[in-house]
Scaffold this motif. Structure first.
Motif, PDB file in Angstrom:
ATOM      1  N   VAL A  69     -10.049  67.313   5.843  1.00  0.00           N
ATOM      2  CA  VAL A  69      -8.735  67.399   5.205  1.00  0.00           C
ATOM      3  C   VAL A  69      -8.874  66.871   3.789  1.00  0.00           C
ATOM      4  N   THR A  70      -8.561  67.683   2.810  1.00  0.00           N
ATOM      5  CA  THR A  70      -8.653  67.274   1.407  1.00  0.00           C
ATOM      6  C   THR A  70      -7.310  67.517   0.724  1.00  0.00           C
ATOM      7  N   GLU A  71      -6.991  66.628  -0.183  1.00  0.00           N
ATOM      8  CA  GLU A  71      -5.747  66.748  -0.949  1.00  0.00           C
ATOM      9  C   GLU A  71      -6.022  67.574  -2.197  1.00  0.00           C
ATOM     10  N   GLU A  72      -5.267  68.627  -2.387  1.00  0.00           N
ATOM     11  CA  GLU A  72      -5.409  69.498  -3.543  1.00  0.00           C
ATOM     12  C   GLU A  72      -4.079  69.570  -4.273  1.00  0.00           C
TER      13      GLU A  72
ATOM     14  N   TYR B 267      -2.298  70.046   0.894  1.00  0.00           N
ATOM     15  CA  TYR B 267      -3.537  69.650   1.569  1.00  0.00           C
ATOM     16  C   TYR B 267      -4.209  70.897   2.150  1.00  0.00           C
ATOM     17  N   ARG B 268      -5.544  70.817   2.237  1.00  0.00           N
ATOM     18  CA  ARG B 268      -6.307  71.938   2.784  1.00  0.00           C
ATOM     19  C   ARG B 268      -7.159  71.443   3.950  1.00  0.00           C
ATOM     20  N   VAL B 269      -7.126  72.192   5.052  1.00  0.00           N
ATOM     21  CA  VAL B 269      -7.905  71.883   6.244  1.00  0.00           C
ATOM     22  C   VAL B 269      -9.020  72.915   6.354  1.00  0.00           C
ATOM     23  N   ARG B 270     -10.276  72.429   6.454  1.00  0.00           N
ATOM     24  CA  ARG B 270     -11.432  73.316   6.608  1.00  0.00           C
ATOM     25  C   ARG B 270     -12.209  72.893   7.843  1.00  0.00           C
ATOM     26  N   GLY B 271     -12.657  73.857   8.602  1.00  0.00           N
ATOM     27  CA  GLY B 271     -13.436  73.560   9.798  1.00  0.00           C
ATOM     28  C   GLY B 271     -13.548  74.808  10.655  1.00  0.00           C
ATOM     29  N   GLU B 272     -14.624  74.894  11.430  1.00  0.00           N
ATOM     30  CA  GLU B 272     -14.858  76.081  12.239  1.00  0.00           C
ATOM     31  C   GLU B 272     -13.746  76.305  13.252  1.00  0.00           C
TER      32      GLU B 272
ATOM     33  N   ALA C 195      -4.384  61.011   5.344  1.00  0.00           N
ATOM     34  CA  ALA C 195      -4.554  61.477   3.973  1.00  0.00           C
ATOM     35  C   ALA C 195      -3.297  61.315   3.136  1.00  0.00           C
ATOM     36  N   GLY C 196      -2.184  60.912   3.756  1.00  0.00           N
ATOM     37  CA  GLY C 196      -0.950  60.676   3.013  1.00  0.00           C
ATOM     38  C   GLY C 196       0.046  61.807   3.080  1.00  0.00           C
TER      39      GLY C 196
ATOM     40  N   MET D 217       7.060  68.461   5.410  1.00  0.00           N
ATOM     41  CA  MET D 217       7.349  69.546   4.474  1.00  0.00           C
ATOM     42  C   MET D 217       6.345  69.633   3.330  1.00  0.00           C
ATOM     43  N   ASP D 218       5.245  68.880   3.401  1.00  0.00           N
ATOM     44  CA  ASP D 218       4.164  69.084   2.440  1.00  0.00           C
ATOM     45  C   ASP D 218       3.443  70.385   2.765  1.00  0.00           C
ATOM     46  N   GLY D 219       2.865  71.012   1.756  1.00  0.00           N
ATOM     47  CA  GLY D 219       2.127  72.253   1.964  1.00  0.00           C
ATOM     48  C   GLY D 219       0.758  71.990   2.565  1.00  0.00           C
ATOM     49  N   VAL D 220       0.383  72.770   3.578  1.00  0.00           N
ATOM     50  CA  VAL D 220      -0.915  72.650   4.228  1.00  0.00           C
ATOM     51  C   VAL D 220      -1.510  74.052   4.338  1.00  0.00           C
TER      52      VAL D 220
END
Length: 478
Positions: free
Chosen positions: A358-361, A366-371, A407-408, A412-415
């Motif tokens: 999970v990274t904050e952009e 936030y963006r979630v990456r994983g198989e 991650a904070g 209603m934050d964008g994911v």
């Protein structure tokens, strides 16, 4: 017309998995007999297989796009979809598979060696497989997973025992034509040989292969002439044979200088320092060639080279050369306890890898990456609210929601789940997996508060019970 190709870019696409089926069993006097949707079939793989009968990559040069078949969707009555058919692509022995960045994925050596270049997509589960004690009759099924599609590069490195190297028109093609049954093109002008020629030589009880590598010139290791295209063909050879022309007509060249220049190119290419060398002084049937061979032979032997004087035209010295090469090849084979095996690069998953990141952009995004998260998103039918809820449950169990909290992220934050070019973006609404005590806003988890005294817990419970009783009295029918 091109007849030999040793490097191609191949675009492979595995088959997509078939969609699962959402179906309910129905029969007379039993209209709702439970879910019976079958699973979708698996998509076909794209598989590279070493075939000794294939010697070139020409077919993939003309047809670089290859795709396996898709899996069939599932059906009612627990009927599973048919699996897609694997696409098997034969490649020559010694083919190296690289990705788009030039990293080696596999080094295919030996008849029948396989490598899965594209993994077929998984079939989606039908609602019968998704049924559980909590979800007795799912009204949805999972979509089939898309097959893997990627661009790979195939490079052929000739699997030969002996490599003939030397300047153009030094007599390499003529020599291989008399040592073996190979019939290469022969002419007296530079770059007659445009493709590597292979021949099989029998010397006593030893049978070995010999490769005529196209002419090398100064600067070949940097791409000048034809050398850069074919230097890779000497990598697997056990012995390098320098063919020196002792009857060269150019006044500014001599065999020893030719040898030094070719050795410099081989050194710049790298990886060939420990290969045994043999020097062949060719065209000694010509008087001037014989005189020059007698002059330079002591110097070459002083450098440690085994020197042979031959004439491909007059068939002089060929038997001695053939048996000498057979001895070197046999010694090299005996020094190898196990045949060189296929090398496939495996990158295992780290022990502490959670399976996603999970990274904050930017602000509130936030963006979630994983198989797993990306695969689950691809398998979700977003037109079905129940399927979306099932996805939320899976992400929560995986720990994605906790990671977003750390991650904070707030409500209603964008994911976004997936890469930038193919991601699913939504406004995050935290689930209430912990029950009624989680009804507060995000960050107000009562489980993290200090424990309340027993008397206080009883008073709070009585107050909640009284509120429920008042609501019941208000709406109780009279």
């Amino acid at each position: 017309m091109t007849t030999f190709v040793d490097r191609v870019e191949l675009h492979v696409a595995a088959g997509n998995g078939g969609h699962g089926c959402a179906s309910v069993h129905r029969e007379k006097f039993k209209p709702l007999g439970g879910p019976d949707g079958g699973n979708g079939g698996r998509g076909g793989d794209v598989i590279l297989v070493v075939d000794q009968d294939v010697t070139t990559l020409l077919d993939y040069h003309h047809h670089p796009h290859r795709k396996a078949t898709n899996g069939q969707p599932g059906a009612g009555d627990n009927r599973e979809g048919k699996n897609g058919k694997d696409l098997v692509l034969p490649v020559p022995d010694g083919t190296v598979v690289l990705d788009g960045n030039g990293e080696v994925l596999a080094d295919l050596i030996g008849q029948g060696t396989t490598f899965v270049a594209g993994q077929g997509g998984r079939g989606g589960l039908g609602n019968a497989a998704l049924a559980s004690a909590r979800r007795k009759a799912p009204g949805f099924a999972l979509l089939g997973e898309p097959g893997e599609a990627r661009d790979i590069v195939l490079e052929l490195k000739t699997v030969a025992d002996v490599a003939l190297v030397g300047y153009p028109s030094a007599g390499k093609s003529s020599l291989i034509s008399v040592l073996s049954a190979a019939k290469p093109k022969i002419a007296d002008y530079p770059f007659t040989t445009l493709v590597p020629n292979l021949g099989v030589v029998t010397a006593g009880s030893t049978v070995y292969t010999i490769a005529d590598v196209p002419g090398l010139i100064p600067g070949a290791s940097q791409g000048k002439g034809l050398g850069l295209e074919f230097l890779r063909h000497v990598e697997r050879c056990e012995v390098l044979v320098h063919i020196l022309d002792t009857a060269a007509l150019e006044s500014d060249r001599d065999p020893v200088s030719d040898l030094d220049l070719i050795e410099e190119e081989l050194a710049q290419y790298g990886g060939l320092e420990n290969r045994p060398r043999v020097v062949v002084l060719n065209k000694v049937d010509i008087p001037d060639g014989k005189d020059l061979a007698d002059m330079i032979r002591p110097d070459l032997e002083e450098r440690g080279y085994r020197v042979f004087e031959v004439s491909a035209v007059a068939h002089l010295g060929l038997k001695e050369l053939s048996y000498a090469l057979a001895d070197i090849v046999a010694t090299a084979r005996a020094a190898k306890p196990v045949q060189e095996a296929t090398r496939i690069v495996i990158r295992p998953q780290a022990v502490d890898d959670a399976g996603f990141t999970v990274t904050e952009e930017g602000e509130h995004f936030y963006r979630v990456r994983g198989e797993k998260p990306e695969r689950w998103v691809r398998q979700t039918d977003f037109n079905n609210d129940e399927a979306v809820g099932y996805l939320a449950d899976r992400l929560s169990r995986l720990g994605v929601e906790d990671a977003l909290l750390k991650a904070g992220a707030r409500a209603m934050d964008g994911v976004a789940i997936g890469p930038e070019d193919n991601a699913v973006v939504f406004d995050w609404e935290p689930t209430m997996a912990a029950g009624a005590e989680m009804l507060g806003r995000r960050g107000e988890d009562h489980r993290l508060e200090a424990p309340r005294p027993a008397a206080q817990r009883r008073r709070d419970r009585d107050a909640e019970r009284d509120e429920v009783s008042e609501e019941y009295e208000r709406f109780r029918p009279f």
